[in-house]
Write an enzyme that holds these catalytic residues in place. Structure first.
Site, PDB file in Angstrom:
ATOM      1  N   GLY A   9       0.842  -1.194   0.000  1.00 50.81           N
ATOM      2  CA  GLY A   9       0.000   0.000   0.000  1.00 50.81           C
ATOM      3  C   GLY A   9       0.876   1.242   0.000  1.00 50.81           C
TER       4      GLY A   9
ATOM      5  N   ASP B 151      -3.843   5.167  17.638  1.00 55.47           N
ATOM      6  CA  ASP B 151      -2.520   5.116  17.001  1.00 55.47           C
ATOM      7  C   ASP B 151      -1.462   5.735  17.925  1.00 55.47           C
ATOM      8  OD1 ASP B 151      -0.877   4.903  14.317  1.00 55.47           O
ATOM      9  OD2 ASP B 151      -0.535   6.912  15.081  1.00 55.47           O
TER      10      ASP B 151
ATOM     11  N   LYS C 194       1.755   3.921  19.981  1.00 48.56           N
ATOM     12  CA  LYS C 194       3.137   4.410  19.932  1.00 48.56           C
ATOM     13  C   LYS C 194       3.641   4.752  21.332  1.00 48.56           C
ATOM     14  CE  LYS C 194       2.484   6.206  15.264  1.00 48.56           C
ATOM     15  NZ  LYS C 194       1.945   7.337  14.501  1.00 48.56           N
TER      16      LYS C 194
ATOM     17  N   GLU D  74      -4.421   6.358   8.961  1.00 51.43           N
ATOM     18  CA  GLU D  74      -4.545   4.910   8.887  1.00 51.43           C
ATOM     19  C   GLU D  74      -5.740   4.582   7.989  1.00 51.43           C
ATOM     20  OE1 GLU D  74      -2.316   2.687  10.595  1.00 51.43           O
ATOM     21  OE2 GLU D  74      -1.333   4.620  10.564  1.00 51.43           O
TER      22      GLU D  74
ATOM     23  N   GLY E  68       7.207   7.456  12.316  1.00 52.59           N
ATOM     24  CA  GLY E  68       7.624   7.334  10.917  1.00 52.59           C
ATOM     25  C   GLY E  68       9.122   7.422  10.705  1.00 52.59           C
TER      26      GLY E  68
ATOM     27  N   GLY F 296       4.319   0.174   1.552  1.00 51.50           N
ATOM     28  CA  GLY F 296       4.932  -0.922   0.789  1.00 51.50           C
ATOM     29  C   GLY F 296       5.462  -0.474  -0.559  1.00 51.50           C
ATOM     30  N   SER F 297       4.691   0.334  -1.297  1.00 52.10           N
ATOM     31  CA  SER F 297       5.149   0.794  -2.616  1.00 52.10           C
ATOM     32  C   SER F 297       6.441   1.592  -2.500  1.00 52.10           C
ATOM     33  CB  SER F 297       4.115   1.706  -3.288  1.00 52.10           C
ATOM     34  OG  SER F 297       2.845   1.180  -3.165  1.00 52.10           O
TER      35      SER F 297
ATOM     36  N   ARG G 237      -3.122  -8.517  -1.437  1.00 49.23           N
ATOM     37  CA  ARG G 237      -4.430  -9.153  -1.337  1.00 49.23           C
ATOM     38  C   ARG G 237      -4.980  -9.462  -2.732  1.00 49.23           C
ATOM     39  NH1 ARG G 237      -7.938  -6.451   3.232  1.00 49.23           N
ATOM     40  NH2 ARG G 237      -7.524  -4.688   1.895  1.00 49.23           N
TER      41      ARG G 237
HETATM   42  N1  LIG Z   1       1.007   5.418   6.135  1.00 46.20           N
HETATM   43  C1  LIG Z   1       1.830   5.881   7.073  1.00 46.20           C
HETATM   44  O1  LIG Z   1       2.137   7.053   7.138  1.00 46.20           O
HETATM   45  C2  LIG Z   1       2.415   4.930   8.084  1.00 46.20           C
HETATM   46  C3  LIG Z   1       3.436   5.407   8.928  1.00 46.20           C
HETATM   47  C4  LIG Z   1       4.001   4.555   9.873  1.00 46.20           C
HETATM   48  C5  LIG Z   1       3.562   3.258   9.978  1.00 46.20           C
HETATM   49  N2  LIG Z   1       2.548   2.832   9.147  1.00 46.20           N
HETATM   50  C6  LIG Z   1       2.140   1.442   9.293  1.00 46.20           C
HETATM   51  O2  LIG Z   1       2.502   0.741   8.113  1.00 46.20           O
HETATM   52  C7  LIG Z   1       1.572  -0.283   7.874  1.00 46.20           C
HETATM   53  C8  LIG Z   1       1.003  -0.119   6.481  1.00 46.20           C
HETATM   54  O3  LIG Z   1       0.414   1.153   6.388  1.00 46.20           O
HETATM   55  P1  LIG Z   1      -0.036   1.756   4.972  1.00 46.20           P
HETATM   56  O4  LIG Z   1      -0.314   3.194   5.232  1.00 46.20           O
HETATM   57  O5  LIG Z   1       0.910   1.380   3.928  1.00 46.20           O
HETATM   58  O6  LIG Z   1      -1.428   0.996   4.790  1.00 46.20           O
HETATM   59  P2  LIG Z   1      -2.180   0.675   3.414  1.00 46.20           P
HETATM   60  O7  LIG Z   1      -3.574   0.357   3.774  1.00 46.20           O
HETATM   61  O8  LIG Z   1      -1.901   1.715   2.395  1.00 46.20           O
HETATM   62  O9  LIG Z   1      -1.428  -0.661   2.937  1.00 46.20           O
HETATM   63  C9  LIG Z   1      -1.660  -1.924   3.477  1.00 46.20           C
HETATM   64  C10 LIG Z   1      -1.740  -2.885   2.300  1.00 46.20           C
HETATM   65  O10 LIG Z   1      -1.800  -4.209   2.781  1.00 46.20           O
HETATM   66  C11 LIG Z   1      -2.692  -4.924   1.944  1.00 46.20           C
HETATM   67  N3  LIG Z   1      -3.135  -6.126   2.630  1.00 46.20           N
HETATM   68  C12 LIG Z   1      -4.150  -6.279   3.488  1.00 46.20           C
HETATM   69  N4  LIG Z   1      -4.228  -7.572   3.877  1.00 46.20           N
HETATM   70  C13 LIG Z   1      -3.251  -8.207   3.253  1.00 46.20           C
HETATM   71  C14 LIG Z   1      -2.808  -9.556   3.256  1.00 46.20           C
HETATM   72  N5  LIG Z   1      -3.433 -10.478   3.971  1.00 46.20           N
HETATM   73  N6  LIG Z   1      -1.751  -9.897   2.495  1.00 46.20           N
HETATM   74  C15 LIG Z   1      -1.107  -8.960   1.760  1.00 46.20           C
HETATM   75  N7  LIG Z   1      -1.485  -7.671   1.702  1.00 46.20           N
HETATM   76  C16 LIG Z   1      -2.531  -7.307   2.459  1.00 46.20           C
HETATM   77  C17 LIG Z   1      -3.801  -3.938   1.646  1.00 46.20           C
HETATM   78  O11 LIG Z   1      -4.502  -4.327   0.499  1.00 46.20           O
HETATM   79  C18 LIG Z   1      -2.999  -2.653   1.460  1.00 46.20           C
HETATM   80  O12 LIG Z   1      -2.614  -2.470   0.120  1.00 46.20           O
HETATM   81  C19 LIG Z   1       0.544  -0.192   9.000  1.00 46.20           C
HETATM   82  O13 LIG Z   1       0.922  -1.064  10.053  1.00 46.20           O
HETATM   83  C20 LIG Z   1       0.658   1.233   9.444  1.00 46.20           C
HETATM   84  O14 LIG Z   1       0.263   1.421  10.782  1.00 46.20           O
HETATM   85  C21 LIG Z   1       1.991   3.626   8.206  1.00 46.20           C
HETATM   86  N1  LIG Z   2      -1.584   7.391  10.806  1.00 46.44           N
HETATM   87  C1  LIG Z   2      -0.303   7.587  11.395  1.00 46.44           C
HETATM   88  C2  LIG Z   2       0.765   7.128  10.472  1.00 46.44           C
HETATM   89  C3  LIG Z   2       2.081   7.065  11.136  1.00 46.44           C
HETATM   90  O1  LIG Z   2       2.135   6.055  12.066  1.00 46.44           O
HETATM   91  C4  LIG Z   2      -0.140   9.060  11.682  1.00 46.44           C
HETATM   92  O2  LIG Z   2      -0.962   9.843  11.239  1.00 46.44           O
HETATM   93  O3  LIG Z   2       0.806   9.444  12.354  1.00 46.44           O
HETATM   94 NA    NA Z   3      10.636   6.095  13.690  1.00 44.75          NA
END
Ligand SMILES: NC(=O)c1ccc[n+]([C@@H]2O[C@H](COP(=O)([O-])OP(=O)(O)OC[C@H]3O[C@@H](n4cnc5c(N)ncnc54)[C@H](O)[C@@H]3O)[C@@H](O)[C@H]2O)c1
Ligand SMILES: N[C@@H](CCO)C(=O)O
Ligand code: NA
Length: 459
Positions: free
Chosen positions: A29, A216, A220, A205, A149, A32-33, A62
């Site tokens: 997501g 969240d 943390k 999120e 982050g 990941g990208s 997914r």
């Molecule tokens: N976005 C942020 O700024 C940020 C910052 C710090 C931490 N995080 C953490 O990083 C993680 C991912 O966040 P994100 O923002 O990329 O979320 P996101 O929803 O964009 O990405 C999650 C991806 O996982 C996929 N997914 C769901 N179930 C799955 C499975 N069983 N197998 C494979 N893929 C599956 C979803 O389809 C989605 O594409 C979370 O734990 C989040 O708390 C995010």
């Molecule tokens: N949703 C979280 C992403 C980082 O963990 C935030 O807004 O800080």
């Molecule tokens: Na950090």
């Protein structure tokens, strides 16, 4: 002699003769990208830093047919995450949530893979299970991206400060709510509109409830408290309040009294009533004086102060959310874990030997700012002051709003003439005494309404 720069296509010095470290990515997501992008564009440098190439062996998603960022090689996509984790040296989990993330990480660990996760929800709910599994399998468990982050914070608290004694961690650890409160303060946005913006920007999120209700930030705070105090602290131990009840009126009043509203995470080492040491962890909106450095933390930025006996006060500041910043922290962990694969060694195991008790929220000491509408007649202020005195709460300032003040927030119809607004700021007092004081003020005949109660921090 000047070293030849390494071009992205040239082999990395010292990295070619070693077998690749196989990296599996779970989730593709927002974060990941960007992990894929960094693994791809920085491949040569990463190989040089690790001492072996990093090979992305698969990306579990997914839906393999969903549209994706072109940086992701579709040939690597698989819906079979279980099979993928069995063939990696380092597994990166950026799926989020409890299951299937926990099961997949445990399976990866069972197969002897090091794991890197950004999943604060899982760590704060069930971190010890992951730590124990990683310990039993003698593999690394890294999670820099899970807190604040891009900001290096987990590693400093977990490793750099492990020779010191931390007594307080305080800061802004949720980018979404900081963005929302900032937009409300600077552009007068409604909360819901600002949340929608934060979602569109990739800060929030998947379910923004986790952000706006403070889950969240509480996750943390629990992770930071666990690391700082060498104690197991779960999300259930955190006294949590989100920002849903913060109104445009609160934000305007904060400015009038020289403050800004921030959602703060606070973890304190303190002495309980029995004289024994414990930890107290809370997340709540608070008024921060404009002169305090946290007041200047804008947008989705995060900032955290750590106070330690020998180090004194440290401040960590930067991007706490967003795909690329979070991927930066993930890649740092991947390099650490991969280096251990290549050269031996291990990252730190769980440290919870201190096992300090978690103290109840009422044990906190704080300051309140209470806004109330009262009958505008003689003696009312004395009554209110008497209630504070009875509860041993000392007043720092009282402000009565002049009825004709030009910048006054709109007066409601039933707040017509005869109503005055009092804004009372207290000195520090026990949380329990402050809560009891507010309840008693609410019961006074002359008090029409307690409009808002906010804690004041950082003065
Ligand atoms: N976005 C942020 O700024 C940020 C910052 C710090 C931490 N995080 C953490 O990083 C993680 C991912 O966040 P994100 O923002 O990329 O979320 P996101 O929803 O964009 O990405 C999650 C991806 O996982 C996929 N997914 C769901 N179930 C799955 C499975 N069983 N197998 C494979 N893929 C599956 C979803 O389809 C989605 O594409 C979370 O734990 C989040 O708390 C995010
Ligand atoms: N949703 C979280 C992403 C980082 O963990 C935030 O807004 O800080
Ligand atoms: Na950090």
């Amino acid at each position: 002699m000047t070293a030849e720069p390494v071009s992205p296509t040239s082999p990395a010095p010292g990295a070619t003769d070693r077998p690749a470290v196989r990296v599996a990515l779970l989730g593709c997501g927002v974060v990941g990208s960007e992990v894929v992008r960094l693994l791809t564009t920085q491949a040569s440098d990463l190989a040089a830093r690790v001492g072996a190439p990093l090979e992305l062996v698969g990306v579990a998603v997914r839906d393999v047919d969903a549209p994706r960022d072109p940086v992701v090689d579709r040939a690597l996509l698989t819906a079979d995450a279980e099979a993928l984790v069995a063939k990696a040296d380092v597994v990166v989990e950026v799926v989020g949530g409890i299951e299937p993330a926990r099961g997949l990480l445990l399976r990866a660990i069972e197969h002897g893979a090091a794991v890197v996760t950004a999943n604060k929800a899982l760590l704060a709910e069930d971190g010890p299970t992951l730590y124990q599994a990683a310990d039993a399998a003698a593999v690394d468990l890294y999670f820099e991206a899970a807190v604040a982050g891009a900001i290096p914070l987990v590693r400093p608290v977990r490793e750099s400060l492990t020779g010191d004694r931390v007594h307080r961690v305080l800061g802004i650890v949720n980018g979404t709510t900081n963005y929302v409160l900032d937009r409300m303060a600077t552009d007068g946005l409604e909360l819901a509109d600002a949340v929608a913006e934060a979602q569109a920007l990739g800060y929030a999120e998947a379910d923004p409830t986790a952000d706006v209700e403070g889950f969240d930030a509480a996750a943390k705070a629990a992770i930071l408290a666990s690391l700082a105090f060498h104690t197991r602290v779960s999300i259930d131990d955190v006294d949590r309040q989100g920002i849903m009840q913060i109104t445009a009126d609160d934000v305007a009043w904060a400015a009038r009294t020289g403050h800004v509203i921030k959602l703060l995470a606070i973890a304190d080492r303190r002495t309980g009533e029995d004289g024994a040491e414990g930890v107290q962890v809370r997340v709540h909106p608070a008024l921060v004086p404009l002169s305090h450095p946290l007041a200047g933390v804008r947008g989705a930025f995060n900032a955290v102060f750590v106070e330690a006996d020998a180090a004194g006060e440290l401040m960590f500041y930067g991007r706490g959310a967003g795909g690329a910043p979070t991927a930066s922290a993930v890649l740092g962990d991947v390099v650490s874990a991969a280096r251990h694969r290549v050269h031996g060694g291990r990252g730190p195991a769980e440290s919870w030997y201190a096992a300090l008790p978690v103290l109840p929220a009422e044990s906190a000491r704080t300051r309140y700012q209470v806004r109330l509408d009262v009958d505008d007649r003689p003696g009312v202020l004395a009554h209110v002051s008497a209630v504070l005195a009875e509860h041993g709460v000392s007043i720092e300032a009282v402000r009565q709003t002049p009825a004709d003040a030009p910048a006054e927030p709109a007066v409601e119809a039933d707040d017509a003439p005869g109503v005055a607004r009092l804004v009372i700021t207290t000195h520090e007092a026990p949380e329990a005494a402050l809560a009891a004081t507010v309840a008693a003020i609410r019961d006074l005949d002359a008090v029409r309404e307690v409009v808002s109660v906010l804690r004041v921090e950082g003065a």
